[in-house]
Design a protein around this motif. Structure first.
Motif, PDB file in Angstrom:
ATOM      1  N   LEU A 144     -13.887   3.495 -54.275  1.00  0.00           N
ATOM      2  CA  LEU A 144     -12.578   3.986 -53.832  1.00  0.00           C
ATOM      3  C   LEU A 144     -12.675   5.428 -53.331  1.00  0.00           C
ATOM      4  O   LEU A 144     -12.119   5.769 -52.283  1.00  0.00           O
ATOM      5  N   LEU A 145     -13.413   6.266 -54.051  1.00  0.00           N
ATOM      6  CA  LEU A 145     -13.599   7.659 -53.619  1.00  0.00           C
ATOM      7  C   LEU A 145     -14.353   7.698 -52.287  1.00  0.00           C
ATOM      8  O   LEU A 145     -13.988   8.451 -51.379  1.00  0.00           O
ATOM      9  N   ALA A 146     -15.380   6.874 -52.157  1.00  0.00           N
ATOM     10  CA  ALA A 146     -16.130   6.801 -50.896  1.00  0.00           C
ATOM     11  C   ALA A 146     -15.217   6.348 -49.757  1.00  0.00           C
ATOM     12  O   ALA A 146     -15.282   6.890 -48.651  1.00  0.00           O
ATOM     13  N   ALA A 147     -14.349   5.385 -50.037  1.00  0.00           N
ATOM     14  CA  ALA A 147     -13.428   4.881 -49.010  1.00  0.00           C
ATOM     15  C   ALA A 147     -12.421   5.957 -48.583  1.00  0.00           C
ATOM     16  O   ALA A 147     -12.083   6.068 -47.404  1.00  0.00           O
ATOM     17  N   ARG A 148     -11.953   6.756 -49.533  1.00  0.00           N
ATOM     18  CA  ARG A 148     -11.016   7.841 -49.204  1.00  0.00           C
ATOM     19  C   ARG A 148     -11.694   8.880 -48.315  1.00  0.00           C
ATOM     20  O   ARG A 148     -11.114   9.349 -47.328  1.00  0.00           O
ATOM     21  N   ALA A 149     -12.931   9.249 -48.656  1.00  0.00           N
ATOM     22  CA  ALA A 149     -13.673  10.221 -47.846  1.00  0.00           C
ATOM     23  C   ALA A 149     -13.956   9.635 -46.462  1.00  0.00           C
ATOM     24  O   ALA A 149     -13.782  10.310 -45.446  1.00  0.00           O
ATOM     25  N   TRP A 150     -14.377   8.372 -46.422  1.00  0.00           N
ATOM     26  CA  TRP A 150     -14.667   7.719 -45.147  1.00  0.00           C
ATOM     27  C   TRP A 150     -13.422   7.679 -44.267  1.00  0.00           C
ATOM     28  O   TRP A 150     -13.501   7.949 -43.069  1.00  0.00           O
ATOM     29  N   ALA A 151     -12.271   7.337 -44.834  1.00  0.00           N
ATOM     30  CA  ALA A 151     -11.043   7.224 -44.048  1.00  0.00           C
ATOM     31  C   ALA A 151     -10.730   8.545 -43.345  1.00  0.00           C
ATOM     32  O   ALA A 151     -10.334   8.559 -42.175  1.00  0.00           O
ATOM     33  N   TRP A 152     -10.932   9.662 -44.047  1.00  0.00           N
ATOM     34  CA  TRP A 152     -10.654  10.950 -43.416  1.00  0.00           C
ATOM     35  C   TRP A 152     -11.673  11.221 -42.308  1.00  0.00           C
ATOM     36  O   TRP A 152     -11.296  11.610 -41.192  1.00  0.00           O
ATOM     37  N   VAL A 153     -12.966  11.055 -42.580  1.00  0.00           N
ATOM     38  CA  VAL A 153     -14.006  11.333 -41.586  1.00  0.00           C
ATOM     39  C   VAL A 153     -13.848  10.417 -40.375  1.00  0.00           C
ATOM     40  O   VAL A 153     -13.921  10.860 -39.225  1.00  0.00           O
ATOM     41  N   ASP A 154     -13.615   9.134 -40.610  1.00  0.00           N
ATOM     42  CA  ASP A 154     -13.446   8.185 -39.514  1.00  0.00           C
ATOM     43  C   ASP A 154     -12.256   8.575 -38.643  1.00  0.00           C
ATOM     44  O   ASP A 154     -12.358   8.633 -37.417  1.00  0.00           O
ATOM     45  N   GLY A 155     -11.131   8.882 -39.272  1.00  0.00           N
ATOM     46  CA  GLY A 155      -9.937   9.277 -38.518  1.00  0.00           C
ATOM     47  C   GLY A 155     -10.132  10.575 -37.762  1.00  0.00           C
ATOM     48  O   GLY A 155      -9.736  10.704 -36.601  1.00  0.00           O
ATOM     49  N   ALA A 156     -10.781  11.556 -38.410  1.00  0.00           N
ATOM     50  CA  ALA A 156     -11.012  12.841 -37.750  1.00  0.00           C
ATOM     51  C   ALA A 156     -11.933  12.674 -36.556  1.00  0.00           C
ATOM     52  O   ALA A 156     -11.698  13.250 -35.490  1.00  0.00           O
ATOM     53  N   SER A 157     -12.982  11.874 -36.693  1.00  0.00           N
ATOM     54  CA  SER A 157     -13.906  11.721 -35.566  1.00  0.00           C
ATOM     55  C   SER A 157     -13.255  10.994 -34.408  1.00  0.00           C
ATOM     56  O   SER A 157     -13.510  11.284 -33.253  1.00  0.00           O
ATOM     57  N   ARG A 158     -12.375  10.044 -34.699  1.00  0.00           N
ATOM     58  CA  ARG A 158     -11.669   9.339 -33.614  1.00  0.00           C
ATOM     59  C   ARG A 158     -10.685  10.265 -32.924  1.00  0.00           C
ATOM     60  O   ARG A 158     -10.531  10.237 -31.705  1.00  0.00           O
ATOM     61  N   ALA A 159     -10.007  11.119 -33.694  1.00  0.00           N
ATOM     62  CA  ALA A 159      -9.039  12.055 -33.113  1.00  0.00           C
ATOM     63  C   ALA A 159      -9.711  13.107 -32.252  1.00  0.00           C
ATOM     64  O   ALA A 159      -9.133  13.583 -31.270  1.00  0.00           O
ATOM     65  N   LEU A 160     -10.946  13.488 -32.596  1.00  0.00           N
ATOM     66  CA  LEU A 160     -11.647  14.549 -31.887  1.00  0.00           C
ATOM     67  C   LEU A 160     -12.493  14.040 -30.731  1.00  0.00           C
ATOM     68  O   LEU A 160     -13.007  14.826 -29.949  1.00  0.00           O
ATOM     69  N   TRP A 161     -12.668  12.746 -30.639  1.00  0.00           N
ATOM     70  CA  TRP A 161     -13.631  12.186 -29.680  1.00  0.00           C
ATOM     71  C   TRP A 161     -13.265  12.522 -28.246  1.00  0.00           C
ATOM     72  O   TRP A 161     -12.128  12.324 -27.816  1.00  0.00           O
ATOM     73  N   ARG A 162     -14.256  13.046 -27.535  1.00  0.00           N
ATOM     74  CA  ARG A 162     -14.141  13.314 -26.104  1.00  0.00           C
ATOM     75  C   ARG A 162     -15.340  12.657 -25.434  1.00  0.00           C
ATOM     76  O   ARG A 162     -16.452  13.149 -25.578  1.00  0.00           O
ATOM     77  N   PRO A 163     -15.128  11.578 -24.703  1.00  0.00           N
ATOM     78  CA  PRO A 163     -16.267  10.888 -24.069  1.00  0.00           C
ATOM     79  C   PRO A 163     -16.918  11.723 -22.984  1.00  0.00           C
ATOM     80  O   PRO A 163     -16.397  12.638 -22.462  1.00  0.00           O
TER      81      PRO A 163
END
Length: 163
Positions: A144-163
């Motif tokens: 659960l802790l890993a999933a919480r950390a992953w959710a933030w990193v995954d969301g942040a990387s998608r929000a910041l992505w510039r192709p």
């Protein structure tokens, strides 16, 4: 920091990593993973910060692979908080992916005059007041802790992505 054991064999990089105290883990070996978790847990109990890449790789684009729960289990057992971090490169090609050898990548990137890298810090994820009893409950809490950390990193990387 924790690195896959293969890094130890890289010319210059492996020697430097060992010299500064990097922990190495053979990801496919349960004993090596258990030893790494014990070293992480002990470091955290001593008040040290431990940096690692729970994906075990980098991703060539937005999003993140799922995180392995081992280090999160160590954080729970040590009562240490987790700070998720998202690494953003100015150019996608500056991040290392499996399409290019690591040594070739480092020479290419380090030969540039400028490499833009930003670290985005997530919310501090506090551990539970007392680790749950029983191996199954501890594994669930770590996942659960890993999933919480992953959710933030995954969301942040998608929000910041510039192709």
């Amino acid at each position: 920091l924790l690195a896959k054991a293969e890094v130890r064999r890289l010319p210059i990089i492996g020697l430097g990593a060992a010299a500064v105290g990097i922990l190495f883990v053979w990801r496919g070996q349960a004993r090596s993973r258990a030893e790494a978790q014990a070293a992480i847990r002990e470091g955290l109990r001593q008040g040290l910060a431990v940096g690692l890449y729970p994906e075990g790789t980098t991703v060539p684009g937005p999003g993140a692979h799922s995180f392995a729960p081992g280090a999160f289990r160590a954080a729970l057992e040590a009562g240490a908080p987790v700070l998720p971090v998202c690494i953003e490169y100015g150019r996608a090609s500056d991040g290392w992916t499996t399409g290019e050898g690591m040594v070739r990548h480092y020479f290419r990137v380090f030969s540039q005059k400028k490499v833009e890298v930003r670290l985005r810090l997530g919310p501090l994820l506090a551990p539970e007041p007392a680790p749950p009893a029983g191996a199954e409950a501890q594994e669930e809490a770590a996942s659960l802790l890993a999933a919480r950390a992953w959710a933030w990193v995954d969301g942040a990387s998608r929000a910041l992505w510039r192709p």
